[in-house]
Design a protein around this motif. Structure first.
Motif, short mmCIF file in Angstrom:
data_model
loop_
_atom_site.label_atom_id
_atom_site.label_comp_id
_atom_site.label_asym_id
_atom_site.label_seq_id
_atom_site.Cartn_x
_atom_site.Cartn_y
_atom_site.Cartn_z
N PRO A 119 45.21 33.32 38.98
CA PRO A 119 45.03 34.23 40.05
C PRO A 119 45.14 33.21 41.52
O PRO A 119 45.49 32.01 41.42
N ALA A 120 45.67 33.93 42.52
CA ALA A 120 46.01 33.27 43.81
C ALA A 120 45.50 32.06 44.17
O ALA A 120 45.80 31.95 45.11
N ASP A 121 44.07 32.48 44.17
CA ASP A 121 42.85 31.30 44.54
C ASP A 121 42.19 30.54 43.12
O ASP A 121 40.71 30.32 43.75
N ALA A 122 42.81 30.04 42.40
CA ALA A 122 42.19 29.36 41.67
C ALA A 122 42.20 28.36 41.57
O ALA A 122 42.62 27.41 42.83
N SER A 123 41.71 27.81 40.97
CA SER A 123 41.51 26.03 40.92
C SER A 123 42.96 25.08 40.91
O SER A 123 43.90 25.57 40.63
N GLN A 124 43.01 24.25 42.19
CA GLN A 124 44.20 23.27 41.82
C GLN A 124 44.73 22.57 40.08
O GLN A 124 45.70 22.85 40.45
N TYR A 125 43.41 22.72 39.96
CA TYR A 125 44.04 21.88 38.36
C TYR A 125 44.62 23.05 37.65
O TYR A 125 45.03 22.68 36.86
N VAL A 126 43.97 24.18 37.85
CA VAL A 126 44.56 24.65 36.69
C VAL A 126 46.01 25.63 37.33
O VAL A 126 46.81 25.90 36.39
N LYS A 127 46.34 25.72 38.70
CA LYS A 127 47.52 25.64 38.79
C LYS A 127 48.31 24.77 39.22
O LYS A 127 49.40 25.92 37.96
N SER A 128 48.61 24.20 38.26
CA SER A 128 49.07 23.01 37.93
C SER A 128 49.65 22.69 36.66
O SER A 128 50.88 22.45 36.33
N ILE A 129 48.51 23.84 35.58
CA ILE A 129 49.70 23.50 34.68
C ILE A 129 49.77 24.97 34.11
O ILE A 129 50.22 25.60 32.75
N ALA A 130 49.03 26.50 34.93
CA ALA A 130 49.93 28.11 34.96
C ALA A 130 51.19 27.93 34.02
O ALA A 130 52.20 27.43 35.54
N ASN A 131 52.00 28.59 33.97
CA ASN A 131 52.80 29.46 33.31
C ASN A 131 53.57 30.29 34.44
O ASN A 131 54.48 30.01 35.53
N VAL A 132 52.65 30.89 34.87
CA VAL A 132 52.56 31.67 36.38
C VAL A 132 51.67 32.04 37.40
O VAL A 132 49.96 31.64 36.53
N ILE A 133 51.04 32.06 38.13
CA ILE A 133 50.07 31.96 39.39
C ILE A 133 51.00 32.74 40.08
O ILE A 133 51.48 33.73 41.25
N CYS A 134 49.51 34.04 40.22
CA CYS A 134 49.73 35.31 40.55
C CYS A 134 49.81 35.80 42.08
O CYS A 134 49.02 35.18 42.27
N THR A 135 50.10 36.21 42.53
CA THR A 135 50.27 36.46 44.17
C THR A 135 48.99 37.12 44.73
O THR A 135 48.34 36.88 45.71
N LYS A 136 47.98 37.63 43.48
CA LYS A 136 46.70 38.50 44.07
C LYS A 136 45.65 36.93 43.47
O LYS A 136 46.15 36.77 42.64
#
Length: 165
Positions: A119-136
């Motif tokens: 999700p858009a408000d996820a931790s930066q750590y998991v954002k860094s490895i995700a294929n897609v960062i949602c806008t919601k």
């Protein structure tokens, strides 16, 4: 092709807030748009879904039942290990899995799957490895956004729309 979606609960299917009533009952808030997309995936398209979450809640059991989610694991600390058990049962590989999670307890699982979302408000750590960062944000349509992405990615967008019109 994605055959299984894996969902975290707190911070993904919900906004991450936990509310306790006066008599100690736990309350969670789920987004109906997420629910419609999940039910389309499981009930109308016949695909598999799993909830793997770190907390235990009867509310989550009820929500899973309502949406046709066949695999539900609560109180889990090693989500990637549980996911591997599900894959063995379903005769699938990590390449067949899309998962969404929002925090460090989802990290190894998100790193292992074929398609990972946060999700858009996820931790930066998991954002860094995700294929897609949602806008919601979590609990506000992130799971719906994930499923719409998968439908489009697999050229099933029209099929998804036609389920309801």
């Amino acid at each position: 092709m994605i055959e299984l979606i894996v969902l975290d609960v707190d911070g993904t299917l919900t906004d991450g807030k936990i509310i306790y009533g006066n008599s100690g009952e736990e309350l969670k808030n789920f987004d109906v748009k997420d629910g419609l997309a999940i039910a389309s995936w499981t009930k109308k398209m016949g695909k598999k879904a799993a909830i793997i979450t770190g907390r235990n809640s009867k509310i989550v059991e009820q929500r899973a039942k309502d949406l046709g989610i066949t695999h539900i694991y609560q109180g889990v600390h090693n989500k990637d290990e549980i996911l591997q058990q599900i894959l063995d049962q379903e005769n699938l590989t990590m390449k067949n899995v899309a998962a969404i999670g929002d925090d460090l307890n989802d990290y190894k699982m998100l790193k292992a799957v074929g398609l990972s979302f946060v999700p858009a408000d996820a931790s930066q750590y998991v954002k860094s490895i995700a294929n897609v960062i949602c806008t919601k944000n979590g609990g506000n349509g992130a799971v719906r956004e994930m499923l719409e992405y998968i439908f489009k990615y697999e050229d099933k967008e029209e099929e998804f729309i036609n389920l309801w019109v």
